[in-house]
Every structure is written in structure tokens, then in C-alpha cells.
Design an enzyme around this catalytic site. Structure first.
Site, PDB file in Angstrom:
ATOM      1  N   LYS A   1       7.330  17.077  29.929  1.00 32.92           N
ATOM      2  CA  LYS A   1       6.428  18.462  30.072  1.00 32.92           C
ATOM      3  C   LYS A   1       5.871  18.483  31.582  1.00 32.92           C
TER       4      LYS A   1
ATOM      5  N   TYR B   1       8.392  11.804  27.181  1.00 32.82           N
ATOM      6  CA  TYR B   1       7.705  13.175  26.756  1.00 32.82           C
ATOM      7  C   TYR B   1       6.977  13.558  27.809  1.00 32.82           C
ATOM      8  N   SER B   2       5.924  13.116  28.168  1.00 32.83           N
ATOM      9  CA  SER B   2       4.797  13.712  29.116  1.00 32.83           C
ATOM     10  C   SER B   2       5.439  14.097  30.374  1.00 32.83           C
TER      11      SER B   2
ATOM     12  N   GLN C   1      -1.175   9.403   8.425  1.00 34.42           N
ATOM     13  CA  GLN C   1      -2.126   8.784   7.799  1.00 34.42           C
ATOM     14  C   GLN C   1      -2.450   9.104   6.391  1.00 34.42           C
TER      15      GLN C   1
ATOM     16  N   LYS D   1       3.247  12.272  12.906  1.00 41.03           N
ATOM     17  CA  LYS D   1       2.015  12.609  13.936  1.00 41.03           C
ATOM     18  C   LYS D   1       0.895  11.852  13.401  1.00 41.03           C
TER      19      LYS D   1
ATOM     20  N   THR E   1      15.849  19.633  26.234  1.00 42.41           N
ATOM     21  CA  THR E   1      15.204  20.718  25.615  1.00 42.41           C
ATOM     22  C   THR E   1      14.029  21.022  26.575  1.00 42.41           C
TER      23      THR E   1
ATOM     24  N   THR F   1       0.899  20.317  27.741  1.00 40.43           N
ATOM     25  CA  THR F   1       0.016  19.190  27.216  1.00 40.43           C
ATOM     26  C   THR F   1      -1.089  18.815  28.245  1.00 40.43           C
ATOM     27  N   ASP F   2      -2.043  18.084  27.851  1.00 48.60           N
ATOM     28  CA  ASP F   2      -3.168  17.485  28.679  1.00 48.60           C
ATOM     29  C   ASP F   2      -2.296  16.001  29.216  1.00 48.60           C
ATOM     30  N   GLU F   3      -1.218  15.563  28.627  1.00 49.17           N
ATOM     31  CA  GLU F   3      -0.580  14.144  28.720  1.00 49.17           C
ATOM     32  C   GLU F   3       0.037  14.251  30.134  1.00 49.17           C
TER      33      GLU F   3
ATOM     34  N   LYS G   1      -1.077   2.885   9.572  1.00 49.36           N
ATOM     35  CA  LYS G   1      -0.871   1.963  10.479  1.00 49.36           C
ATOM     36  C   LYS G   1      -1.491   2.418  11.875  1.00 49.36           C
TER      37      LYS G   1
ATOM     38  N   ASP H   1      19.274  27.852  19.870  1.00 45.69           N
ATOM     39  CA  ASP H   1      18.832  26.679  20.879  1.00 45.69           C
ATOM     40  C   ASP H   1      18.346  27.553  22.328  1.00 45.69           C
TER      41      ASP H   1
HETATM   42  P1  NAD Z   1       6.971  20.291  16.812  1.00 44.09           P
HETATM   43  O1  NAD Z   1       7.955  19.243  17.304  1.00 44.09           O
HETATM   44  O2  NAD Z   1       6.089  20.484  15.538  1.00 44.09           O
HETATM   45  O3  NAD Z   1       7.671  21.522  17.046  1.00 44.09           O
HETATM   46  C1  NAD Z   1       8.565  21.929  17.719  1.00 44.09           C
HETATM   47  C2  NAD Z   1       9.279  23.041  17.533  1.00 44.09           C
HETATM   48  O4  NAD Z   1      10.448  23.398  18.603  1.00 44.09           O
HETATM   49  C3  NAD Z   1      10.352  22.845  16.110  1.00 44.09           C
HETATM   50  O5  NAD Z   1      10.639  24.091  15.273  1.00 44.09           O
HETATM   51  C4  NAD Z   1      11.820  22.704  16.561  1.00 44.09           C
HETATM   52  O6  NAD Z   1      12.925  22.904  15.783  1.00 44.09           O
HETATM   53  C5  NAD Z   1      11.780  23.437  17.884  1.00 44.09           C
HETATM   54  N1  NAD Z   1      12.835  23.012  19.109  1.00 44.09           N
HETATM   55  C6  NAD Z   1      13.070  21.882  19.409  1.00 44.09           C
HETATM   56  N2  NAD Z   1      14.154  21.859  20.441  1.00 44.09           N
HETATM   57  C7  NAD Z   1      14.498  23.189  20.460  1.00 44.09           C
HETATM   58  C8  NAD Z   1      15.632  23.809  21.074  1.00 44.09           C
HETATM   59  N3  NAD Z   1      16.473  23.021  21.988  1.00 44.09           N
HETATM   60  N4  NAD Z   1      15.758  25.219  20.970  1.00 44.09           N
HETATM   61  C9  NAD Z   1      14.909  26.011  19.965  1.00 44.09           C
HETATM   62  N5  NAD Z   1      13.899  25.386  19.339  1.00 44.09           N
HETATM   63  C10 NAD Z   1      13.601  24.049  19.590  1.00 44.09           C
HETATM   64  O7  NAD Z   1       6.185  20.517  18.141  1.00 44.09           O
HETATM   65  P2  NAD Z   1       4.416  20.756  18.105  1.00 44.09           P
HETATM   66  O8  NAD Z   1       3.463  19.915  17.993  1.00 44.09           O
HETATM   67  O9  NAD Z   1       4.299  22.139  17.239  1.00 44.09           O
HETATM   68  O10 NAD Z   1       4.410  21.393  19.917  1.00 44.09           O
HETATM   69  C11 NAD Z   1       4.541  22.688  20.169  1.00 44.09           C
HETATM   70  C12 NAD Z   1       4.304  22.764  21.506  1.00 44.09           C
HETATM   71  O11 NAD Z   1       2.998  22.188  21.987  1.00 44.09           O
HETATM   72  C13 NAD Z   1       5.061  21.794  22.638  1.00 44.09           C
HETATM   73  O12 NAD Z   1       5.642  22.369  23.675  1.00 44.09           O
HETATM   74  C14 NAD Z   1       4.294  20.716  22.925  1.00 44.09           C
HETATM   75  O13 NAD Z   1       4.496  20.160  24.174  1.00 44.09           O
HETATM   76  C15 NAD Z   1       2.945  21.488  23.023  1.00 44.09           C
HETATM   77  N6  NAD Z   1       1.714  20.620  22.682  1.00 44.09           N
HETATM   78  C16 NAD Z   1       1.497  19.937  21.434  1.00 44.09           C
HETATM   79  C17 NAD Z   1       0.120  19.405  21.149  1.00 44.09           C
HETATM   80  C18 NAD Z   1       0.032  18.573  19.848  1.00 44.09           C
HETATM   81  O14 NAD Z   1      -0.957  18.069  19.706  1.00 44.09           O
HETATM   82  N7  NAD Z   1       1.038  18.430  18.974  1.00 44.09           N
HETATM   83  C19 NAD Z   1      -0.744  19.350  22.163  1.00 44.09           C
HETATM   84  C20 NAD Z   1      -0.686  20.130  23.319  1.00 44.09           C
HETATM   85  C21 NAD Z   1       0.715  20.668  23.425  1.00 44.09           C
HETATM   86  O1  TDX Z   2       0.984   5.704  13.060  1.00 46.64           O
HETATM   87  C1  TDX Z   2       0.028   5.858  14.200  1.00 46.64           C
HETATM   88  N1  TDX Z   2      -0.630   4.958  14.484  1.00 46.64           N
HETATM   89  C2  TDX Z   2      -1.327   5.179  15.704  1.00 46.64           C
HETATM   90  O2  TDX Z   2      -2.338   4.381  16.028  1.00 46.64           O
HETATM   91  C3  TDX Z   2       0.611   7.156  14.996  1.00 46.64           C
HETATM   92  C4  TDX Z   2       1.888   7.826  14.482  1.00 46.64           C
HETATM   93  C5  TDX Z   2      -0.034   7.298  16.125  1.00 46.64           C
HETATM   94  N2  TDX Z   2      -0.947   6.379  16.422  1.00 46.64           N
HETATM   95  C6  TDX Z   2      -1.844   6.698  17.836  1.00 46.64           C
HETATM   96  C7  TDX Z   2      -1.150   6.887  19.209  1.00 46.64           C
HETATM   97  C8  TDX Z   2      -1.794   7.769  19.508  1.00 46.64           C
HETATM   98  O3  TDX Z   2      -2.954   7.142  20.537  1.00 46.64           O
HETATM   99  O4  TDX Z   2      -2.599   7.739  17.387  1.00 46.64           O
HETATM  100  C9  TDX Z   2      -2.658   8.442  18.730  1.00 46.64           C
HETATM  101  C10 TDX Z   2      -2.105  10.026  18.293  1.00 46.64           C
HETATM  102  O5  TDX Z   2      -0.850   9.710  18.283  1.00 46.64           O
HETATM  103  P1  TDX Z   2       0.149  10.914  18.228  1.00 46.64           P
HETATM  104  O6  TDX Z   2      -0.154  11.895  17.006  1.00 46.64           O
HETATM  105  O7  TDX Z   2       1.631  10.451  18.314  1.00 46.64           O
HETATM  106  O8  TDX Z   2      -0.213  11.895  19.442  1.00 46.64           O
HETATM  107  P2  TDX Z   2       0.077  11.734  20.957  1.00 46.64           P
HETATM  108  O9  TDX Z   2       1.079  10.683  21.340  1.00 46.64           O
HETATM  109  O10 TDX Z   2      -1.391  11.670  21.309  1.00 46.64           O
HETATM  110  O11 TDX Z   2       0.583  13.073  21.423  1.00 46.64           O
HETATM  111  C11 TDX Z   2       0.105  14.369  20.566  1.00 46.64           C
HETATM  112  O12 TDX Z   2      -0.904  15.049  21.587  1.00 46.64           O
HETATM  113  C12 TDX Z   2      -0.407  15.761  22.802  1.00 46.64           C
HETATM  114  C13 TDX Z   2       1.100  15.233  20.427  1.00 46.64           C
HETATM  115  O13 TDX Z   2       2.202  14.428  19.723  1.00 46.64           O
HETATM  116  C14 TDX Z   2       1.948  15.741  21.655  1.00 46.64           C
HETATM  117  O14 TDX Z   2       3.124  16.772  21.476  1.00 46.64           O
HETATM  118  C15 TDX Z   2       1.023  16.468  22.565  1.00 46.64           C
HETATM  119  O15 TDX Z   2       1.542  16.932  23.755  1.00 46.64           O
END
Ligand code: NAD
Ligand code: TDX
Length: 342
Positions: free
Chosen positions: A162, A158-159, A202, A197, A107, A131-133, A213, A68
Site C-alpha cells: 500500500k 500488505y502495508s 470473533q 478480519k 494487485t 491505510t494508516d498502516e 482467538k 482485474d
Molecule cells: P476487501 O478485501 O474486503 O475487498 C477488496 C475487493 O477488491 C474485493 O471485492 C476483491 O474482489 C477486489 N479485488 C482484489 N483484487 C482485485 C483485482 N486485481 N482487480 C479487481 N478487483 C480486485 O478489502 P477492504 O477491507 O474493503 O479494503 C478496501 C480498501 O480499503 C483497500 O484498498 C484497503 O487497503 C483499504 N483500507 C482498508 C481498511 C480496513 O480496515 N479494512 C482500512 C483502511 C484502508
Molecule cells: O483472530 C484475530 N485475532 C486477533 O487478535 C484476528 C483476525 C486479528 N487479531 C488482531 C490483529 C490486529 O492487531 O486484531 C487486530 C486487527 O486485525 P485485522 O482485522 O487483521 O486488521 P489489521 O491487521 O489491523 O488491518 C486492518 O486495518 C487496516 C485491515 O485489514 C487493513 O486492510 C487496513 O489497511
């Protein structure tokens, strides 16, 4: 570590969250493109972390430590000897943060602080993945895009967590002189993304005979980037970015959720209206859009995956061919969504 005409050449990187979606793709990217670099992955293996995501990589170059990032004593043992930390570990799903914010604060905020403290103590270069969020959202009809100067205006737990972590990194740079950079990226897609996600949910629903959904009106816009392009941008920023700077990462991939869903349905041979509407996400951000001019101008970075439809087709193929990777978490994820009416 070596300094060569302003280029940082890491040899031994600690990648937090390297068993998650983006972290694992980054570890694979480094293993493929930089065979002289050793990677230690530090990952707690939460529901979102899976060691299979980095399976098959040479053991001499990629090592997994399960733990962790909030565990200061563990960081004392793991951090020394590394010349860089690339910090991906996070609770990453907005819907989960709305249902239960607490793990996100722990975390994303406390965990980042613990890592910053370890990086400070052992003088380790730090790159923070964000993240851009953090910039909130844009109106659907607004031509504006986010830049490094946009004000922080996060909407979800979440955002907000971050955003807090970004502020911590900047404070450690200014107050303690930590050598750190930050990147804020838009929505990633590609292989190994958890089925909670949007895109994998989907695709796997269609593969399972479940109707996809769509939240709210489906008009919300996300700015999609292939995760491999995120990896290459992070590598450029880590090795050539200016200390203390923030870089936005995006690939001009704006598309509404309904357009993405219809494209998935079409590519999978389904009627384009074969989905269900659900209630909206509370506080649902309308539109994200990234202006990545700084990254282009300063570091010359360019995305490779510029055709979203072909990237999406490859992603559909990946999920189709890796059912064993997602089938167990699919059932658990859909049960969680059902309980929330989504
Ligand atoms: P994810 O949820 O797929 O992976 C997160 C990983 O972190 C997992 O392997 C989990 O086990 C590990 N983790 C969680 N808590 C922990 C802890 N306390 N100690 C050690 N490990 C821990 O996430 P992701 O989508 O790969 O996102 C990775 C990073 O990128 C995040 O910081 C997220 O904010 C950022 N990000 C994601 C997106 C996106 O579209 N998914 C976009 C921009 C930025
Ligand atoms: O079933 C769904 N139906 C739906 O309409 C899900 C899971 C999502 N959505 C919508 C919500 C959002 O507008 O789709 C869009 C994308 O959703 P997510 O995959 O949950 O992403 P989002 O909330 O945009 O955030 C993602 O991008 C920025 C990542 O999860 C974040 O970690 C990252 O920071």
C-alpha cells in the site's frame, strides 16, 4: 463533471473493488445520498469480493464489470467515459500477505499502476484509498498520533504494497499532472466485512460456538471507524479535496484488541474470558492512531458514528441476521487459520 465554486461534481464514477467490504459500503453510500451519480463497479471477485454486497441497488445506477485491475486491455474498454475513479481494489489482509506476499504486489502495486496509466490517458480524476498502516506503528505508551507528515515505515508485505501504491499516485501527480488525491484511513468495522478480519471473525466464531482467538498479548491498539464514516470522508475528499493532497481519516476510536473482544463477548452474552490466546502475528504492529485535524479543518468532515459500543452492537446484529452471507467463507477461513496455528 462540473466545476462549481471549487466543488467537483462527478456524474459517472468507476469504483474498483466495489464488491469488497469498504468499496460496497461506499457504493451503497453513493446510491443512497447521490442519486444523480452512476457507478460502475470493477471487481475481480476474489475470495473477498461478493456481488451480494451491492445487490438490490437500482440497475440503472449501479453496474458491475467483473475483471482485474491489472488487465490493461480491459481498462482501455472500461475507463473511458468516467469522470472519476475511486480505487478501493486491493488484497487487504495482513495475515494473508505474510503467508503469500505475491498477490499483494500484483494487485496493490501493479494494479494501481495500470489504473493510474488509464486515468492519465483519459484524464480522469483519481482518488486512491489507502491505510494508516503505511506509517508503521506507534508505541503503546506514546501519546503521538499519525498525521499527513508522518514518515512512511510499513511493517508487513500488505502495508509495504500500500505504501508503494501511495508513492505511485504521488509520482503520477507530480510527473504527469494527474488530478489525484489520497486518503489513509484507520481500521474499519461494519456490515459486509469478510470473516477473516478481527471483529467479524470473533462475532461469527461466537455464533458458531467456536472460541474467539486473540493474537499475542491482546494489548495491540487499533483506531476503529465505522465504514459509513469512511465513505462520507471519501466523498468529501473526492468532491472538495485539493488535488495532490493526502488526507488522514479517523474517528478517535482507539481501543486495545482485548478490550474490543471483551466488549463483543459481553454484548453477545458470553463470559469475558471465553476466548483462546494464539501465537502472535509476525511483525505485529502495536498501535495505530490517527490525527484527522486536516480533514476536519479543510473540509469540515465529522464522523456520525461516535459511539463505538452501539456501532458494534449493530454490527453484531447484522452478522446474526445474515448467516447465509458468511457461513460458507467462515469454514474456509477457519481452516486456513487453523493451518497457520491462529
Ligand atoms: P476487501 O478485501 O474486503 O475487498 C477488496 C475487493 O477488491 C474485493 O471485492 C476483491 O474482489 C477486489 N479485488 C482484489 N483484487 C482485485 C483485482 N486485481 N482487480 C479487481 N478487483 C480486485 O478489502 P477492504 O477491507 O474493503 O479494503 C478496501 C480498501 O480499503 C483497500 O484498498 C484497503 O487497503 C483499504 N483500507 C482498508 C481498511 C480496513 O480496515 N479494512 C482500512 C483502511 C484502508
Ligand atoms: O483472530 C484475530 N485475532 C486477533 O487478535 C484476528 C483476525 C486479528 N487479531 C488482531 C490483529 C490486529 O492487531 O486484531 C487486530 C486487527 O486485525 P485485522 O482485522 O487483521 O486488521 P489489521 O491487521 O489491523 O488491518 C486492518 O486495518 C487496516 C485491515 O485489514 C487493513 O486492510 C487496513 O489497511
Amino acid at each position: 463533471m462540473a466545476a462549481n465554486s471549487g466543488v467537483f461534481e462527478p456524474r459517472n464514477i468507476l469504483v474498483t473493488g466495489g464488491c469488497g467490504f469498504i468499496g460496497a459500503n461506499f457504493v451503497r453510500y453513493v446510491a443512497r445520498n447521490h442519486p444523480d451519480v452512476h457507478v460502475t463497479v470493477l471487481d475481480k471477485l476474489t475470495y473477498a469480493g461478493n456481488p451480494e454486497n451491492i445487490a438490490g441497488l437500482p440497475e440503472s445506477r449501479v453496474e458491475l464489470v467483473v475483471g482485474d485491475i491489472c488487465d490493461a486491455a480491459l481498462l482501455e474498454r472500461v475507463v473511458p467515459g468516467h469522470d472519476a475513479i475511486v480505487h478501493f481494489a486491493a488484497e487487504s489482509h495482513n495475515d494473508n500477505s505474510i503467508a503469500d506476499p505475491e498477490p499483494f504486489i500484483r494487485t496493490n502495486v501493479e494494479g494501481t499502476m495500470r489504473l493510474l496509466e488509464a486515468a492519465r490517458k483519459y484524464d480522469v480524476r483519481f482518488h486512491h484509498i489507502s491505510t494508516d498502516e503505511v506509517y508503521g506503528d506507534l508505541a503503546l505508551d506514546d501519546p503521538a498520533r499519525f498525521s499527513e507528515c508522518s514518515p512512511y515505515r510499513p511493517s508487513s508485505p500488505y502495508s509495504a504494497s500500500k505504501a508503494a501504491s501511495d508513492h505511485l499516485v504521488r509520482a503520477w501527480v507530480r510527473t504527469y499532472g494527474l488530478r489525484a488525491t489520497i486518503s489513509n484511513c484507520s481500521n474499519n468495522y461494519g456490515p459486509y466485512q469478510h470473516v477473516e478480519k478481527f471483529i467479524p471473525r470473533q462475532i461469527t466464531s461466537i455464533l458458531e460456538g467456536i472460541r474467539p482467538k486473540l493474537y499475542g498479548t491482546g494489548e495491540n491498539v487499533r483506531d476503529w471507524i465505522h465504514t459509513e464514516d469512511h465513505s462520507s470522508a471519501v466523498w468529501e475528499i473526492l468532491t472538495r479535496g485539493r488535488i495532490g493532497e493526502t488526507y488522514l481519516i479517523g474517528a478517535n476510536g482507539e481501543m486495545s484488541n482485548i478490550a474490543v473482544l471483551r466488549m463483543i463477548l459481553r454484548l453477545m452474552g458470553q463470559p469475558e474470558d471465553a476466548f483462546d490466546w494464539t501465537r502472535d502475528r509476525p511483525g505485529h504492529d502495536r498501535r495505530y492512531a490517527i490525527d484527522a485535524s486536516k480533514l476536519h479543518a479543510e473540509l469540515g468532515w465529522k464522523p456520525m458514528h461516535t459511539n463505538f459500543e452501539s456501532g458494534l452492537r449493530a454490527t453484531i446484529d447484522w452478522y446474526t441476521n445474515h448467516r447465509e452471507w458468511w457461513v460458507a467463507s467462515k469454514a474456509a477461513t477457519e481452516a486456513r487459520y487453523r493451518a497457520q496455528g491462529m
